[in-house]
Design a protein around this motif. Structure first.
Motif, mmCIF file in Angstrom:
data_model
loop_
_atom_site.group_PDB
_atom_site.id
_atom_site.type_symbol
_atom_site.label_atom_id
_atom_site.label_comp_id
_atom_site.label_asym_id
_atom_site.label_seq_id
_atom_site.Cartn_x
_atom_site.Cartn_y
_atom_site.Cartn_z
ATOM 1 N N LYS A 234 47.255 18.183 20.005
ATOM 2 C CA LYS A 234 48.391 17.962 21.118
ATOM 3 C C LYS A 234 49.757 18.101 20.400
ATOM 4 O O LYS A 234 50.769 17.824 21.270
ATOM 5 N N SER A 235 49.841 18.429 19.044
ATOM 6 C CA SER A 235 51.042 18.401 18.328
ATOM 7 C C SER A 235 51.669 19.857 18.248
ATOM 8 O O SER A 235 50.693 20.743 17.848
ATOM 9 N N PRO A 236 52.666 20.308 18.350
ATOM 10 C CA PRO A 236 53.159 21.742 18.327
ATOM 11 C C PRO A 236 53.331 22.135 16.999
ATOM 12 O O PRO A 236 53.717 21.218 16.065
ATOM 13 N N VAL A 237 52.803 23.090 16.512
ATOM 14 C CA VAL A 237 52.704 23.543 15.231
ATOM 15 C C VAL A 237 53.128 25.083 15.097
ATOM 16 O O VAL A 237 52.936 25.591 16.036
ATOM 17 N N THR A 238 53.315 25.581 13.860
ATOM 18 C CA THR A 238 53.165 26.942 13.429
ATOM 19 C C THR A 238 52.118 27.278 12.776
ATOM 20 O O THR A 238 51.613 26.693 11.746
ATOM 21 N N ILE A 239 51.485 28.601 13.251
ATOM 22 C CA ILE A 239 50.364 28.910 12.410
ATOM 23 C C ILE A 239 50.568 30.344 11.799
ATOM 24 O O ILE A 239 50.951 31.018 12.568
ATOM 25 N N LYS A 240 50.466 30.239 10.541
ATOM 26 C CA LYS A 240 50.618 31.427 9.830
ATOM 27 C C LYS A 240 49.369 31.981 9.568
ATOM 28 O O LYS A 240 48.486 31.663 8.544
ATOM 29 N N GLU A 294 54.621 22.179 10.593
ATOM 30 C CA GLU A 294 55.307 21.677 11.793
ATOM 31 C C GLU A 294 56.105 22.629 12.290
ATOM 32 O O GLU A 294 56.594 23.430 11.672
ATOM 33 N N PHE A 295 56.088 22.417 13.741
ATOM 34 C CA PHE A 295 56.843 23.653 14.230
ATOM 35 C C PHE A 295 58.390 23.381 14.627
ATOM 36 O O PHE A 295 58.753 22.281 14.919
ATOM 37 N N CYS A 296 59.511 24.295 14.127
ATOM 38 C CA CYS A 296 60.718 24.112 14.491
ATOM 39 C C CYS A 296 61.237 25.014 15.367
ATOM 40 O O CYS A 296 61.414 26.163 15.200
ATOM 41 N N GLU A 297 61.424 24.557 16.782
ATOM 42 C CA GLU A 297 61.832 25.574 17.887
ATOM 43 C C GLU A 297 63.104 26.134 17.943
ATOM 44 O O GLU A 297 63.317 27.015 18.624
ATOM 45 N N LYS A 298 64.184 25.802 17.011
ATOM 46 C CA LYS A 298 65.445 26.025 17.053
ATOM 47 C C LYS A 298 65.498 27.474 15.947
ATOM 48 O O LYS A 298 66.668 27.745 15.769
ATOM 49 N N GLY A 299 64.398 27.803 15.390
ATOM 50 C CA GLY A 299 64.442 28.925 14.644
ATOM 51 C C GLY A 299 65.192 28.669 13.175
ATOM 52 O O GLY A 299 65.031 27.403 12.615
ATOM 53 N N THR A 300 65.770 29.593 12.484
ATOM 54 C CA THR A 300 66.320 29.351 11.052
ATOM 55 C C THR A 300 67.804 28.774 11.168
ATOM 56 O O THR A 300 68.354 29.004 12.497
ATOM 57 N N LEU A 301 68.465 28.210 10.240
ATOM 58 C CA LEU A 301 69.791 27.677 10.479
ATOM 59 C C LEU A 301 70.676 29.001 10.610
ATOM 60 O O LEU A 301 71.535 28.752 11.430
#
Length: 490
Positions: A234-240, A294-301
């Motif tokens: 139930k935690s947002p993640v990035t899956i590669k 972990e998921f970073c919703e704002k993308g790259t800097l």
């Protein structure tokens, strides 16, 4: 000598604040003990008739670290300040950083003085040991705060009800006392959640079962992988998810993963992208391998700076601190320095709170073991030459910590201006002319209202002479010191 007097004065201030601490007592006590040990070689230097000039840089950094330690105790040893700053979610990170910098100071000071029993002295600053001790201290301090909150419920309720009555007179949102007390309960539940959110649990990467992962939105597709947004418990993640010819040797993958995890654990930090684990699934005709972070919703800097030109200066300073802290964590590893290799604004991801996360390293052995050929994914030529230090463009072997500080300085310029300098300009053989153009554009491109601290750091970190560039630790100290002073003025 004035530097030494200032350091000793701050130390005594810290001792006094420690005696008055009303919360986080155990952490304050540990901090005081380390500072007391550091003052032994400082006192020795203070008694010397003359000071060498090369001592100044070391002592200046120590003074800045001590000032940050004093600010930490001021903020987090007083209950009223604690409630004000708890939302920053940086208590543990600031404390860890100060301890890291005190360790750096200890190592530098023993080079300047003949400290007796050097190894015994340094063991009190051992990273592994103090982190274990700090986790226990934090848990105890949090329980103390919770007990305090429960005990104060009655007296605080009167003040909250008074404020609620004032709000009632303006908006009529509260119908009766029951509603007011319900809101009071919600207040304390939220506060308790915030207290625990400030305590980041240690990383524990693991082999993840496919059934525990849910792939949702496809974020990006490259030659070598698919990036999905997903859920893990139930935690947002990035899956590669890896593409290409994949190995079926699960045991080799597991061994490589264990090795990489040991490496990643050394760089555990809020500004390094957190790895939850890997998933191995050979139940189908083709092997399935993925890495979960972990998921970073704002993308790259880089993407954020391009899309939002109106970021406040306080947020930009915090971003600069995040970037510097990530690099410091790599450079100041207790065992050996690790170089990132191609630092740029596109190598930082930004989470929902605006916190920067450095990504793209640490799992090289694991990913190689997942593929049938280790050479499938070759290192691409770095086309972002604008981040490359002058000495490295002249000689590819001239690459060290100073070179990465230069790259960090260009990232700082982007954070301040929102622009990449000399974008689109090809590399010229006349490097002196190119870097003169770069220096001119960076000087002219910084907004006039840019805080002095950021202007100064851009200039220092991109100095043409590598030896004149500050260390990542010194940069972090200066930025944190600036934020502490701004907070004290509020």
């Amino acid at each position: 000598m004035e530097l030494l007097k200032s350091i000793l004065k701050i130390a005594h201030n810290i001792y006094s604040l420690h005696e008055k601490a009303s919360c986080n007592k155990k952490q304050c006590n540990r901090l005081r003990k380390r500072i007391e040990l550091l003052m032994v070689p400082v006192e020795k230097l203070n008694k010397q008739a003359k000071m060498r000039k090369d001592h100044d840089d070391i002592l200046q950094e120590l003074l800045c670290t001590m000032s940050n330690a004093e600010s930490w105790i001021q903020k987090y040893s007083n209950r009223m300040w604690l409630l004000k700053f708890i939302k920053a979610n940086r208590i543990k990170e600031e404390f860890d950083l100060i301890n890291d910098r005190l360790r750096d100071a200890a190592e530098a000071l023993i080079m300047l003085t003949s400290v007796e029993h050097t190894q015994d002295f340094l063991k009190y600053f051992d990273e592994k040991e103090w982190k274990k001790q700090n986790i226990k201290a934090i848990e105890a301090d949090i329980n103390d705060i919770k007990e305090y909150l429960k005990g104060e419920m009655g007296s605080v309720a009167e003040n909250v009800v008074y404020v609620a009555d004032k709000v009632d007179s303006m908006s009529n949102k509260f119908d009766n006392m029951t509603t007011k007390m319900d809101r009071l309960e919600d207040l304390y539940k939220n506060l308790e959640a915030q207290l625990f959110s400030g305590i980041r649990m240690p990383w524990n990467p693991k082999i993840i079962q496919a059934a525990d992962l849910v792939q949702t939105e496809l974020l990006m597709e490259t030659r070598d992988c698919l990036l999905y947004r997903g859920d893990y418990h139930k935690s947002p993640v990035t899956i590669k998810v890896l593409k290409g010819e994949l190995s079926k040797d699960n045991e080799t993958v597991r061994r490589s993963f264990d090795s990489d995890c040991k490496t990643m654990k050394k760089f555990e930090c809020m500004n390094i992208l957190r790895l939850y684990g890997i998933c191995i699934d050979n139940s189908k005709s083709e092997p399935y391998y993925c890495m979960v972070t972990e998921f970073c919703e704002k993308g790259t800097l880089r993407e954020l700076l391009s899309s939002d030109k109106n970021l406040p200066w306080e947020q930009r300073i915090l971003m600069a601190l995040d970037a510097a802290r990530a690099l410091y964590r790599l450079h100041q590893s207790e065992h050996k320095t690790v170089l990132y290799g191609n630092l740029s604004s596109s190598k930082f991801l930004v989470d929902g709170n605006g916190c920067l996360k450095l990504y793209g390293f640490g799992l090289s052995k694991t990913e190689s073991s997942m593929r049938r050929s280790c050479n499938v994914k070759k290192r691409e030529k770095n086309t972002e030459w604008i981040y490359t230090a002058p000495e490295t463009l002249k000689d590819i072997n001239a690459y060290d910590k100073h070179s990465e500080i230069y790259s960090l300085g260009v990232v700082f310029y982007e954070i301040a201006s929102g622009n990449i300098p000399l974008q689109g300009l090809p590399v010229s053989e006349k490097l002196e002319e190119v870097y003169q153009l770069l220096s001119t554009e960076m000087e002219m491109g910084i907004p006039t209202d840019c805080p002095t601290i950021l202007q100064d750091l851009i200039k220092k970190t991109t100095d043409i002479n590598p030896k004149n560039r500050p260390s990542a630790g010194a940069v972090v100290d200066l930025l944190l010191n600036h934020l502490n002073k701004e907070a004290n003025h509020e």
